[in-house]
Design a protein around this motif. Structure first.
Motif, PDB file in Angstrom:
ATOM      1  N   GLN A   1     -66.853   3.401  39.161  1.00 16.45           N
ATOM      2  CA  GLN A   1     -67.949   2.811  39.922  1.00 16.45           C
ATOM      3  C   GLN A   1     -69.235   2.816  39.092  1.00 16.45           C
ATOM      4  O   GLN A   1     -69.976   1.845  39.073  1.00 16.45           O
ATOM      5  N   ARG A   2     -69.471   3.909  38.382  1.00 19.72           N
ATOM      6  CA  ARG A   2     -70.677   3.992  37.553  1.00 19.72           C
ATOM      7  C   ARG A   2     -70.647   2.968  36.433  1.00 19.72           C
ATOM      8  O   ARG A   2     -71.663   2.352  36.110  1.00 19.72           O
TER       9      ARG A   2
ATOM     10  N   PRO B   1     -69.712  -1.425  47.500  1.00 21.24           N
ATOM     11  CA  PRO B   1     -69.311  -0.715  46.284  1.00 21.24           C
ATOM     12  C   PRO B   1     -68.776   0.686  46.553  1.00 21.24           C
ATOM     13  O   PRO B   1     -68.107   1.254  45.709  1.00 21.24           O
ATOM     14  N   LEU B   2     -69.063   1.255  47.716  1.00 23.81           N
ATOM     15  CA  LEU B   2     -68.672   2.647  47.944  1.00 23.81           C
ATOM     16  C   LEU B   2     -67.408   2.779  48.787  1.00 23.81           C
ATOM     17  O   LEU B   2     -66.942   3.886  49.049  1.00 23.81           O
TER      18      LEU B   2
ATOM     19  N   LYS C   1     -67.318  12.473  50.274  1.00 23.03           N
ATOM     20  CA  LYS C   1     -68.311  13.286  49.573  1.00 23.03           C
ATOM     21  C   LYS C   1     -68.961  12.487  48.449  1.00 23.03           C
ATOM     22  O   LYS C   1     -70.179  12.440  48.306  1.00 23.03           O
ATOM     23  N   LEU C   2     -68.091  11.815  47.669  1.00 27.79           N
ATOM     24  CA  LEU C   2     -68.567  11.023  46.546  1.00 27.79           C
ATOM     25  C   LEU C   2     -69.436   9.874  47.040  1.00 27.79           C
ATOM     26  O   LEU C   2     -70.407   9.478  46.393  1.00 27.79           O
ATOM     27  N   ARG C   3     -69.086   9.355  48.233  1.00 28.08           N
ATOM     28  CA  ARG C   3     -69.817   8.231  48.787  1.00 28.08           C
ATOM     29  C   ARG C   3     -71.283   8.623  49.025  1.00 28.08           C
ATOM     30  O   ARG C   3     -72.192   7.880  48.689  1.00 28.08           O
ATOM     31  N   LEU C   4     -71.489   9.830  49.575  1.00 29.31           N
ATOM     32  CA  LEU C   4     -72.857  10.283  49.834  1.00 29.31           C
ATOM     33  C   LEU C   4     -73.629  10.457  48.533  1.00 29.31           C
ATOM     34  O   LEU C   4     -74.794  10.080  48.428  1.00 29.31           O
TER      35      LEU C   4
ATOM     36  N   GLU D   1     -75.025   3.779  55.740  1.00 28.25           N
ATOM     37  CA  GLU D   1     -75.328   3.358  54.379  1.00 28.25           C
ATOM     38  C   GLU D   1     -76.523   2.405  54.382  1.00 28.25           C
ATOM     39  O   GLU D   1     -77.466   2.573  53.610  1.00 28.25           O
ATOM     40  N   ALA D   2     -76.458   1.416  55.266  1.00 27.78           N
ATOM     41  CA  ALA D   2     -77.530   0.426  55.321  1.00 27.78           C
ATOM     42  C   ALA D   2     -78.851   1.096  55.688  1.00 27.78           C
ATOM     43  O   ALA D   2     -79.894   0.846  55.070  1.00 27.78           O
TER      44      ALA D   2
END
Lengths: 358, 281, 300
Positions: free
Chosen positions: A149-150, A169-170, A176-179, A205-206
């Motif tokens: 993703q990075r 993208p998430l 956990k990674l999403r946050l 997220e929005a």
């Protein structure tokens, strides 16, 4: 550093009456939107609402069937995607599997004719921005999902695009990674200052990322506003539902009382806030968040029976059925047994009334 | 999905579709020529035959003794299907479920017969079959046709079995299923769709397998396609319409099974399914 | 060390030890298949090889000597290559752009079904059809004459071009369907990503698609070539089996089943296999230069 990675000044992005049809199906029904340079905009809606179609139209991956897209006053909707110079981050990342991280990130630069030391310097900076130094010579298949993703983000921003497009993208990352990545994406945006359009179906997220949110339903925009606007003053029952107003009950206006209205709903009379002009006798939908519908002793609220209840720290939240069969999401300060008869009182200033379509 | 509307791009698209159209038109022409000729009375120097008739089918049926040929063909094909099904599925099951020393070698032994063209291994195989007295017999033809059929079933079935979760079988064991009832009640129903597809494809491939049958068949063990070859080879002897009538009979038999097979598989898989795995091997 | 120590303490029963290495009742299910392959494929190959070096007369290499000193025999290699290589190159090269177009089609099934017909029906039927279609009075010549391209019919059967046409009719769909399956395996978002990064159509093809596709194309080329090289029925029926299309399979067949010299037949079959092997190894030898790995996208 900030200067080096900063985006070219993009100018105002305008969508005017943008339409896209697939055969007889209208995926976009005339979208109007103006985005200021440097803004972070989230397109929010359930799947099939047209948000991804809108993004693909912006990227040039889909042709419009009507309307115009302008950037800094110039029409861009007739340009091929490769001529637009936007950075895009795909849901599946879409990294080039046969190229190393360095070459993936450098691909857009090579296409622009930027090579040699200049290209290397910018690749290094982009990788530093996403904190991925030391992985330059790996292939995408050797990286974890978060690292891929990075790379995808670095690849999109290294060309200093006036507009960055992100398509959920998430959604392929774990919670956990999403946050973690959410915070980083906002940080990267603040550093490079590029206008960003971010597609998501996740209202958290929005709300946490965007300067303004565009809520979409059935190919049309329901509401545009800041996260606070949307959260506190949704202008449409669909938007309200997305913002967590889970309880919806039908009602009828009895009379207006200043900026409040008295409504007959759920077998009782309630005070609530009209979301738009109302007159006595109007049929309305009453919407309430679970935390604003409180179980109390007494009989002057909405009479209901407890179906289920769970403890979520500090308070108990539950689902009850009203006398007319309505599903009521409520809060309680103590555990209540299933089948227990309760009276539910909404908090007047956070209970909204939407007039039903005639 | 990215539509380039420039002139060069449009010309290129047009050229590509023109080649496709040209190929398809010629292909249909080749097949239609056989069909039209088989129904024509006389066809000399004109676009279409002078008149239409079905009599060539009756004469072809008689002259080429199609009844016994068809019986033999289906006996051979179904025998190959049954044996390759039994042997292929059991082998595929072992290969899909177990890792054992020498497995790569075993997989290679199943891959090679699909990669080496039949004529290359057919000549020594036929020589050997004649040497041991099986040449020209029913079982000789069956044996030769098993060489590509068994590996085909194995390679189609391995990925199919791999995608069946082994825990389903363990669960059945836990609930007390014996090996027989495990097989009959759990495995067989799960394997059936894959087996059906694999065996239908083997059926079509064996019907159309010319080289191996040609090298090993005798007068009483010829399949339809070999009989057709001999008829075309000796084309001066019979009326060409009669030969084409036989070709149509062959076409109809093969296409009948192909159409059924296509209910279960994608056309691309007919060439790609088994072959694509070779890329990984 | 640890294993040895355990062995001293108490060796587990043989069955357990075999099962630990993957050998148990289930593994034994592979035996019938293996036996069949050994008996019908491996053994005949070995038998053929031994047969080829035990000629009816002369030293062990007499058959090979005969083949490579008799122009009527050794020229079949060139004749076969002269057919198989151009046909394979054309089939594979033409298949690529078409597969790229068809990939975008929503309704591919009709086209792929039509194309699978010649692969399924086989060369004998195609040869029979082409004898009529390409004949002097066939539709092909008539159309070209009607269009004014030709004054007199071309001779397209019983020569090189007849065999060539049959190899295109059966070989092209094969190469195309195989290429299509490789092309559709590539994540379309990868191309879109390249486009948004400024790559034009040609650059997307040369920099993204081609490198991802090369290993698959190499396999397609090898399989197509091997099939074309072993051409047999159409070379007899549509070609000049005593002349320009006397391919190596005809030579092998004639030696084994017309002159009843199975030893020489086996030798020619082995030479045929070796030539195929050389070409295939040459192509696959290039593969380490290619990217090998997943092409379906990089989703974790």
């Amino acid at each position: 550093m900030a200067d080096e990675v900063a985006s070219k000044e993009g100018g105002r992005l305008e969508l005017v009456g943008v339409r896209r049809a697939f055969g007889a199906y209208n995926a976009l029904n005339g979208i109007d939107l103006a985005v200021e340079p440097g803004e972070f905009i989230a397109l929010l809606g359930p799947s099939g609402c047209g948000k991804s179609t809108a993004l693909n139209c912006l990227a040039g991956l889909l042709d419009l069937t009507g309307g115009e897209i302008r950037l800094a006053g110039k029409r861009i909707d007739d340009l091929q995607p490769e001529a637009r110079g936007f950075g895009m981050v795909f849901q599946s990342y879409a990294l080039f599997p046969h190229l190393t991280v360095r070459k993936n990130v450098g691909f857009g630069l090579a296409m622009q004719g930027v090579t040699g030391a200049e290209a290397n310097r910018r690749i290094e900076q982009a990788l530093a921005l996403v904190r991925l130094q030391g992985q330059e010579d790996k292939l995408p298949g050797q990286l974890s999902g978060g690292q891929q993703q990075r790379v995808a983000i670095a690849r999109a921003v290294v060309i200093r695009p006036p507009l960055v497009l992100m398509d959920e993208p998430l959604s392929n990352l774990d919670a956990k990674l999403r946050l973690e990545m959410r915070a980083e994406i906002r940080g990267i945006h603040d550093q490079i200052g590029a206008t960003t359009i971010y597609v998501t179906h996740d209202q958290d997220e929005a709300l946490s990322l965007a300067d303004r949110i565009v809520v979409m339903r059935e190919g049309a925009i329901r509401q545009i506003g800041t996260p606070q606007d949307l959260y506190e003053r949704p202008s449409h029952p669909d938007v309200a539902e997305f913002m967590g107003f889970r309880t919806r009950i039908p009602g009828k206006i009895v009379f207006l009382n200043g900026d409040r209205a008295v409504v007959e709903a759920g077998g009782t009379r309630l005070e609530a806030m009209p979301a738009g002009p109302l007159t006595a006798g109007d049929r309305v939908t009453v919407v309430i968040r679970p935390e604003d519908l409180v179980a109390e002793e007494g009989t002057d609220g909405i009479a209901a029976t407890v179906d289920s209840i769970e403890y979520r720290g500090r308070a108990w939240f539950g689902l009850a059925t009203g006398a007319d069969g309505a599903r009521l999401y409520f809060r309680a300060d103590r555990p209540l047994a299933r089948g227990h008869a309760i009276s539910l009182k909404p908090v007047a200033e956070r209970t909204l009334l939407f007039r039903d379509a005639a | 999905m990215i539509r380039d509307q420039s002139l060069a791009a449009r010309l290129w698209r047009f050229a590509v579709w023109a080649v496709v159209a040209l190929f398809v038109v010629n292909l249909i022409g080749v097949i239609a020529a056989v069909l039209v000729n088989s129904f024509g009375t006389r066809w000399l120097g004109t676009w279409l035959p002078a008149a239409w008739t079905t009599r060539w089918y009756f004469s072809a049926w008689r002259e080429f003794q199609l009844t016994p040929v068809l019986i033999v063909t289906f006996e051979i094909v179904f025998t190959v299907v049954v044996i390759s099904g039994l042997v292929g599925v059991t082998s595929a099951y072992a290969l899909a479920r177990r890792d054992f020393p020498g497995k790569r070698l075993v997989v290679l032994a199943f891959l090679l017969p699909l990669l080496v063209p039949p004529l290359t291994y057919g000549i020594p195989l036929a020589t050997l079959l004649y040497r041991i007295g099986l040449g020209g017999t029913f079982w000789g033809v069956v044996a030769a046709n098993l060489v590509p059929a068994v590996p085909f079933v194995v390679l189609v079935m391995i990925p199919f079995i791999e995608q069946i979760d082994p825990r389903v079988e363990q669960a059945a064991r836990v609930f007390g299923a014996s090996t027989t009832s495990l097989f009959a009640r759990i495995l067989l129903p799960l394997l059936l769709p894959g087996m059906l597809a694999a065996l239908l494809l083997v059926l079509v491939r064996t019907l159309a397998m010319f080289e191996l049958t040609f090298l090993t068949a005798g007068p009483t063990s010829q399949t339809l396609v070999v009989a057709l070859y001999y008829a075309v080879f000796a084309s001066g002897v019979r009326a060409p319409q009669s030969i084409d009538a036989m070709a149509v009979v062959y076409m109809v038999t093969t296409l009948f099974w192909l159409v059924i097979a296509l209910q279960f598989v994608n056309p691309t898989q007919i060439v790609a399914r088994a072959k694509q795995r070779t890329a990984d091997a | 060390m640890a294993a040895a120590a355990q062995g001293v303490m108490r060796r587990p029963p043989l069955r357990k030890r075999l099962a630990a290495r993957g050998l148990d009742g289930t593994t034994l299910l592979v035996l019938p298949g293996i036996a069949l392959m050994l008996a019908l494929f491996v053994y005949p190959f070995a038998y053929g090889f031994v047969d080829s070096i035990t000629p009816r007369e002369g030293p062990w290499f007499a058959n090979y000597h005969t083949f490579f000193t008799d122009p009527f025999q050794y020229r079949t290699i060139a004749a076969t290559l002269w057919l198989a290589l151009p046909v394979t190159i054309i089939n594979v090269v033409v298949a690529i752009p078409i597969a790229f177009r068809v990939r975008l089609m929503r309704r591919q099934r009709l086209l792929t079904t039509i194309l699978v017909l010649p692969v399924t029906l086989g060369t004998v039927l195609v040869a029979d059809g082409l004898l009529n279609f390409l004949g002097p009075q066939g539709w092909f010549n008539r159309t070209l004459m009607l269009a004014g391209i030709l004054g007199a019919p071309l001779k397209l059967t019983n020569n090189y071009w007849g065999v060539f046409a049959s190899l295109v009719i059966t070989g092209f769909p094969f190469a195309f369907l195989l290429t299509l399956s490789y092309v559709t395996g590539i994540d379309p978002a990868v191309e879109q990503a390249a486009a948004t990064l400024g790559a034009r159509a040609r650059q997307r093809f040369t920099r993204i698609f081609l490198p991802l596709l090369l290993p698959g194309l190499a396999v397609t080329f090898c399989l197509s070539f091997v099939q074309a090289f072993s051409v047999f029925p159409s070379a007899v029926l549509l070609g000049a089996p005593a002349g320009s299309t006397r391919v190596i399979s005809i030579a092998a067949y004639q030696a084994a089943f017309e002159q009843y010299d199975h030893s020489l037949g086996a030798a020619i079959a082995i030479i045929m296999g070796l030539v195929q092997l050389v070409i295939v190894l040459a192509i696959l030898g290039l593969r380490p230069l290619f990217y090998r790995g997943p092409v379906a996208g990089t989703k974790g």
